[in-house]
Design a protein around this motif. Structure first.
Motif, PDB file in Angstrom:
ATOM      1  N   PRO A 100       1.346   5.469  -9.802  1.00 36.05           N
ATOM      2  CA  PRO A 100       0.558   5.065  -8.631  1.00 36.05           C
ATOM      3  C   PRO A 100      -0.128   3.725  -8.814  1.00 36.05           C
ATOM      4  CG  PRO A 100      -0.590   6.764  -9.876  1.00 36.05           C
ATOM      5  CD  PRO A 100       0.768   6.621 -10.510  1.00 36.05           C
ATOM      6  N   VAL A 101      -0.335   3.062  -7.692  1.00 32.09           N
ATOM      7  CA  VAL A 101      -1.181   1.874  -7.619  1.00 32.09           C
ATOM      8  C   VAL A 101      -2.474   2.301  -6.938  1.00 32.09           C
ATOM      9  CG1 VAL A 101      -1.431  -0.456  -6.690  1.00 32.09           C
ATOM     10  CG2 VAL A 101       0.792   0.322  -7.523  1.00 32.09           C
ATOM     11  N   ASP A 102      -3.570   2.173  -7.669  1.00 31.56           N
ATOM     12  CA  ASP A 102      -4.823   2.804  -7.262  1.00 31.56           C
ATOM     13  C   ASP A 102      -5.857   1.741  -6.908  1.00 31.56           C
ATOM     14  OD1 ASP A 102      -6.595   5.514  -7.650  1.00 31.56           O
ATOM     15  OD2 ASP A 102      -7.706   3.746  -8.285  1.00 31.56           O
ATOM     16  N   PHE A 103      -6.628   2.010  -5.849  1.00 37.76           N
ATOM     17  CA  PHE A 103      -7.772   1.186  -5.507  1.00 37.76           C
ATOM     18  C   PHE A 103      -8.994   2.085  -5.410  1.00 37.76           C
ATOM     19  CE2 PHE A 103     -10.661  -0.648  -2.298  1.00 37.76           C
ATOM     20  CZ  PHE A 103     -10.991  -1.831  -2.932  1.00 37.76           C
ATOM     21  N   ARG A 104      -9.754   2.132  -6.498  1.00 32.49           N
ATOM     22  CA  ARG A 104     -10.987   2.909  -6.561  1.00 32.49           C
ATOM     23  C   ARG A 104     -10.765   4.367  -6.185  1.00 32.49           C
ATOM     24  NH1 ARG A 104     -15.471  -1.430  -4.123  1.00 32.49           N
ATOM     25  NH2 ARG A 104     -15.127  -3.019  -5.751  1.00 32.49           N
ATOM     26  N   GLY A 105      -9.711   4.930  -6.749  1.00 28.79           N
ATOM     27  CA  GLY A 105      -9.434   6.344  -6.540  1.00 28.79           C
ATOM     28  C   GLY A 105      -8.499   6.658  -5.403  1.00 28.79           C
ATOM     29  N   ILE A 106      -8.100   5.670  -4.601  1.00 27.37           N
ATOM     30  CA  ILE A 106      -7.200   5.881  -3.465  1.00 27.37           C
ATOM     31  C   ILE A 106      -5.843   5.298  -3.826  1.00 27.37           C
ATOM     32  CG2 ILE A 106      -6.761   5.396  -1.040  1.00 27.37           C
ATOM     33  CD1 ILE A 106      -9.765   5.103  -0.664  1.00 27.37           C
ATOM     34  N   THR A 107      -4.801   6.111  -3.729  1.00 25.53           N
ATOM     35  CA  THR A 107      -3.448   5.646  -4.014  1.00 25.53           C
ATOM     36  C   THR A 107      -2.943   4.844  -2.821  1.00 25.53           C
ATOM     37  OG1 THR A 107      -3.009   7.559  -5.424  1.00 25.53           O
ATOM     38  CG2 THR A 107      -1.109   6.335  -4.603  1.00 25.53           C
ATOM     39  N   ILE A 108      -2.714   3.567  -3.035  1.00 23.42           N
ATOM     40  CA  ILE A 108      -2.274   2.696  -1.941  1.00 23.42           C
ATOM     41  C   ILE A 108      -0.887   2.134  -2.191  1.00 23.42           C
ATOM     42  CG2 ILE A 108      -4.632   2.065  -1.345  1.00 23.42           C
ATOM     43  CD1 ILE A 108      -4.150  -0.595  -2.785  1.00 23.42           C
ATOM     44  N   GLY A 109      -0.204   2.587  -3.230  1.00 22.42           N
ATOM     45  CA  GLY A 109       1.133   2.089  -3.504  1.00 22.42           C
ATOM     46  C   GLY A 109       1.732   2.737  -4.727  1.00 22.42           C
ATOM     47  N   GLU A 110       2.803   2.148  -5.218  1.00 18.70           N
ATOM     48  CA  GLU A 110       3.504   2.704  -6.363  1.00 18.70           C
ATOM     49  C   GLU A 110       4.265   1.592  -7.075  1.00 18.70           C
ATOM     50  OE1 GLU A 110       5.954   5.607  -4.571  1.00 18.70           O
ATOM     51  OE2 GLU A 110       7.189   4.172  -3.488  1.00 18.70           O
ATOM     52  N   VAL A 111       4.589   1.857  -8.334  1.00 23.79           N
ATOM     53  CA  VAL A 111       5.367   0.924  -9.137  1.00 23.79           C
ATOM     54  C   VAL A 111       6.843   1.104  -8.794  1.00 23.79           C
ATOM     55  CG1 VAL A 111       6.017   0.265 -11.482  1.00 23.79           C
ATOM     56  CG2 VAL A 111       3.659   0.910 -10.985  1.00 23.79           C
ATOM     57  N   THR A 112       7.527   0.010  -8.527  1.00 22.40           N
ATOM     58  CA  THR A 112       8.932   0.090  -8.134  1.00 22.40           C
ATOM     59  C   THR A 112       9.883  -0.399  -9.219  1.00 22.40           C
ATOM     60  OG1 THR A 112       8.769  -2.094  -7.096  1.00 22.40           O
ATOM     61  CG2 THR A 112       8.354  -0.167  -5.697  1.00 22.40           C
ATOM     62  N   ALA A 113       9.431  -1.277 -10.113  1.00 23.72           N
ATOM     63  CA  ALA A 113      10.322  -1.791 -11.161  1.00 23.72           C
ATOM     64  C   ALA A 113       9.489  -2.343 -12.303  1.00 23.72           C
ATOM     65  CB  ALA A 113      11.253  -2.881 -10.612  1.00 23.72           C
TER      66      ALA A 113
END
Length: 539
Positions: free
Chosen positions: A314-327
């Motif tokens: 996950p890509v996290d912003f202060r505890g909120i998942t706003i994305g993901e790692v793709t590569a």
């Protein structure tokens, strides 16, 4: 004398048959029986023709359990016809069974009617067709709902899961893979079985799998346009940066696989269902995420090890998942003669918009403005047990100034070292400072200073002896006490004194501690999970 012979008496007078002539076309009662028989036969023939039902053909892959003149056709266990002949198809790829149906069955031959051979079957969902062990196999029928009619059908190789007259609705799910699903797998709503999988097929291009599910009435009205479906097969165990998650629906789902669906509470008011196609997600968390209206890719560059970071983190912003790692990749930098570890991420700005009361946060703040305000990307440990990492986006006000650059059409967000890497750098700085401390020279300089002080005190003593004892009695006494103190200090600072030995031992321990810190930093760099599990035993 009579001339008659007494041995031959005269014949008595008998009536003579006289032929009677009748009319040429006069009927005879003899012909009445065949006429009646012909009339009865004709009536029976007409009745048979009038009561005869339609003739149909059904093709199957093989003729197992089908015999001409014996195999019956039944609808809801009521006999409606019989197989009259069985022969190979012209292409020899199947068999064609010709069946004669009753007259009342003519209305059953809808275009979507289905036929299959009922025989004993054992499947994951149970055992069926046991009644045919004694009575023999027969052909079952399910009446379709189409208005069109036809007489040539292709039989099913397996019995249908549901009948056409069963109340409910059929929906189509699109999945990346079938998983452990199979025909007959249950469908759950709040852990209550409300339907089942009725079929599946691979997309012609092989891009996805289409799964057909049937939701029984009255549960089908729980499906709305915003319903979310996900795999509920077996035991779902996931160990990620978010921790350990274990989830299952029922024992049947563990054995046969299953699907679960849910409608978010905010959508329970109901949205008209105009499309029966849905996406089948892998997990419940993915299914219940808000739909992402837009996507923004970024690239990150790190100069540290990416051990523990995986695609999908996950890509996290202060505890909120706003994305993901793709590569995850690596790129050589010619200027530094070193490598950069590249991480491609995908963010969904709409997730922040949906959580804000005013909305359209990202529309007011561009990525350039966010970077100028101190936004940076950082690798953080999400699970100390597994050592897995995730990407954190946050504002670091004391970070060095940076700007958003675009390379190859992809914007690159500036990064800062991770927490663990920063800890390792602090430890390394401490170790270097401890190594730089000259503990040996400090001891020698202390010895020289004590000797110089002792010589000075001797000079002062000689001066005081030349003075009048009556003039400076108190000064002489003070000098004697100072000399005693110096003597004690000299004894203490001797090379073989306990204090000197303790100082040397302390300096040696500090050096060993510095080496241990350096080894610890190197080992944590390679094995961050050792903070929880400890150092693994060497073979």
């Amino acid at each position: 004398m009579s001339s008659e012979n007494p041995q031959n008496p005269p014949e008595p007078d008998l009536p003579q048959a006289v032929p009677v002539r009748r009319g040429r076309w006069a009927p005879s009662l003899v012909w009445l029986i065949p006429v009646v028989a012909a009339l009865i036969g004709g009536w029976l023939a007409v009745h048979a023709v009038l009561s005869r039902g339609p003739t149909i053909t059904i093709s199957f892959q093989n003729a197992e359990g089908i015999e001409a003149g014996k195999t019956r056709i039944k609808y809801k266990d009521v006999e409606i016809g019989e197989v009259t002949s069985v022969q190979l198809s012209p292409n020899r790829q199947a068999i064609v069974a010709t069946a004669q149906l009753r007259k009342e069955a003519a209305d059953y031959l809808a275009e979507d009617s289905r036929f299959w051979v009922v025989r004993p079957r054992v499947s994951g969902g149970g055992v069926s067709g046991l009644g045919t062990v004694l009575s023999g196999s027969y052909i079952g029928m399910d009446i379709g709902k189409s208005e069109a009619r036809k007489a040539d059908f292709v039989g099913l190789e397996t019995p249908p899961i549901i009948n056409a007259d069963l109340p409910g609705q059929t929906f189509t799910l699109r999945a990346d893979n079938l998983g452990s699903l199979n025909t007959g797998s249950p469908v759950y709503f709040r852990r209550v079985p409300v339907g089942q999988v009725v079929g599946y097929e691979l997309d012609p291009k092989g891009g996805y799998v289409k799964v057909a599910v049937f939701i029984n009435a009255p549960y089908d009205h729980f499906v709305s346009a915003n319903s979310r479906f996900w795999h509920a097969s077996g035991v779902d165990v996931s160990l990620s940066a978010n921790g350990l998650n274990v989830s299952t629906q029922s024992l049947a789902a563990i054995a046969l696989g299953g699907i679960a669906f849910e409608t978010p509470l905010a959508d329970n008011a109901g949205i008209p269902l105009s499309d029966r196609n849905f996406i089948l997600h892998d997990t419940r968390d993915r299914a219940l995420q808000n739909p992402d209206r837009e996507m923004q890719p970024f690239r990150l560059r790190f100069r540290q090890s990416l051990r523990g970071l995986s695609v999908g983190a996950p890509v996290d912003f202060r505890g909120i998942t706003i994305g993901e790692v793709t590569a995850i990749g690596v790129q050589y930098v010619q200027d530094r003669k070193d490598f950069d570890m590249t991480v491609d991420i995908r963010t969904y700005p709409s997730r922040l918009d949906s959580l804000s009361r005013g909305g359209r946060i990202t529309g007011k703040l561009s990525p350039q403005a966010l970077v100028a305000n101190g936004m940076r990307a950082q690798l953080r440990s999400g699970n100390l047990i597994t050592g897995q990492l995730y990407v954190a986006l946050d504002f670091f006000r004391d970070a060095p100034p940076a700007r958003l650059v675009v390379k190859g059409g992809v914007p690159e967000l500036p990064t800062i070292p991770g927490d663990l890497e920063e800890l390792q750098r602090v430890l390394q700085r401490i170790v270097k400072k401890l190594d730089a401390v000259p503990f040996d020279s400090i001891g020698k300089e202390a010895d020289a200073s004590l000797k110089s002080l002792h010589q000075t005190l001797d000079s002062v003593k000689r001066l005081s002896d030349g003075l009048n004892n009556q003039t400076v009695p108190q000064a002489s006494k003070t000098l004697e006490q100072l000399q005693q103190t110096l003597e004690a200090t000299r004894q203490t600072m001797r090379a073989d004194s306990p204090l000197q030995q303790d100082m040397r031992s302390a300096a040696q321990e500090v050096k060993e501690t510095a080496r241990s810190f350096r080894a610890l930093a190197d080992y944590l760099d390679r094995h961050p999970e050792a903070l929880v599990r400890g150092k693994e035993a060497q073979p």
